[in-house]
Design a protein around this motif. Sequence first.
Motif, mmCIF file in Angstrom:
data_model
loop_
_atom_site.group_PDB
_atom_site.id
_atom_site.type_symbol
_atom_site.label_atom_id
_atom_site.label_comp_id
_atom_site.label_asym_id
_atom_site.label_seq_id
_atom_site.Cartn_x
_atom_site.Cartn_y
_atom_site.Cartn_z
ATOM 1 N N ASP A 120 -130.556 -3.495 45.265
ATOM 2 C CA ASP A 120 -130.042 -3.865 43.717
ATOM 3 C C ASP A 120 -130.415 -2.744 43.145
ATOM 4 O OD1 ASP A 120 -128.430 -5.389 42.344
ATOM 5 O OD2 ASP A 120 -130.011 -6.474 41.339
ATOM 6 N N GLN A 121 -131.507 -2.241 43.083
ATOM 7 C CA GLN A 121 -132.012 -1.061 42.349
ATOM 8 C C GLN A 121 -131.320 0.097 42.400
ATOM 9 O OE1 GLN A 121 -136.305 -1.174 41.034
ATOM 10 N NE2 GLN A 121 -136.588 -3.126 42.406
ATOM 11 N N ILE A 122 -130.792 0.335 43.531
ATOM 12 C CA ILE A 122 -130.296 1.649 43.857
ATOM 13 C C ILE A 122 -128.503 1.574 44.005
ATOM 14 C CG2 ILE A 122 -132.132 2.752 45.102
ATOM 15 C CD1 ILE A 122 -130.613 1.812 47.780
ATOM 16 N N ARG A 123 -128.244 0.456 43.322
ATOM 17 C CA ARG A 123 -126.488 0.203 43.660
ATOM 18 C C ARG A 123 -125.767 1.061 42.818
ATOM 19 N NH1 ARG A 123 -125.854 -5.748 41.600
ATOM 20 N NH2 ARG A 123 -123.652 -5.429 42.219
ATOM 21 N N ASP A 124 -126.368 1.700 41.839
ATOM 22 C CA ASP A 124 -125.603 2.722 41.007
ATOM 23 C C ASP A 124 -125.837 4.193 40.906
ATOM 24 O OD1 ASP A 124 -124.421 0.560 39.490
ATOM 25 O OD2 ASP A 124 -126.025 0.631 38.113
ATOM 26 N N LEU A 125 -126.456 4.486 42.357
ATOM 27 C CA LEU A 125 -126.694 5.884 42.683
ATOM 28 C C LEU A 125 -125.585 6.168 43.504
ATOM 29 C CD1 LEU A 125 -130.376 5.793 44.101
ATOM 30 C CD2 LEU A 125 -129.385 6.429 41.725
ATOM 31 N N ASP A 126 -125.159 7.459 43.524
ATOM 32 C CA ASP A 126 -124.112 8.159 44.220
ATOM 33 C C ASP A 126 -124.332 7.972 45.789
ATOM 34 O OD1 ASP A 126 -121.981 9.713 45.504
ATOM 35 O OD2 ASP A 126 -121.801 10.873 43.771
ATOM 36 N N ALA A 127 -123.901 7.042 46.517
ATOM 37 C CA ALA A 127 -124.141 6.986 47.795
ATOM 38 C C ALA A 127 -123.633 8.057 48.777
ATOM 39 C CB ALA A 127 -123.693 5.584 48.408
#
Length: 191
Positions: free
Chosen positions: A137-144
């Motif tokens: 959830d804490q990395i959900r907005d990173l450019d995967a």
Amino acid sequence: MKNTEEYKVDQKTAIHGMREEAKRINELFSSLNAIQINWKPAPKAWSIGQCLDHLIITHSRYNACFNDLIEGKEMNSWQRINPFSGILGNQILKSVVPENIKKSKTFPVFEPSQSEIRPDIVIEYTYQLEGFLHWFDQIRDLDADKIMISSPVNKWITYSLRDACSILYHHDRRHIDQALRVMQHEGFPKT
């Protein structure tokens, strides 16, 4: 089997899907006793408990990587330039999707316990998964697609964060399906 791209998911989809799998685990396995949790259809096969233990171990191996992402740690030079990242991510993803019925041996760092597993492994899995999904959830907005990570197996194996999310999501589904097949086996103890 589908094209590998069709199996790729983002962080949000992985979170939702893995929570749904946790519900399925609770529905299927929470009432099982120690004999049922540890029953194996063959000596070298895994029990339901070992399938869940394997997933707990696998999730825990990614914690340091996700923690680094949350803390904003930059990719190292190998993660940035490895020309094989896309290929390796796709190969690993193909190997873990549930539709791939070919058996594969896991790496030693992901091996489940060989001793008897307690029936509360279902609760432990659910609890551990919630903590693990908190990382997601804490990395959900990173450019995967632009962030490359190293595999917990070997730092030279790198793949995108999207591949990692996809691998983990499908890997869980694969082993939950495996555990279900154990329970549906004709020799499975009914009580």
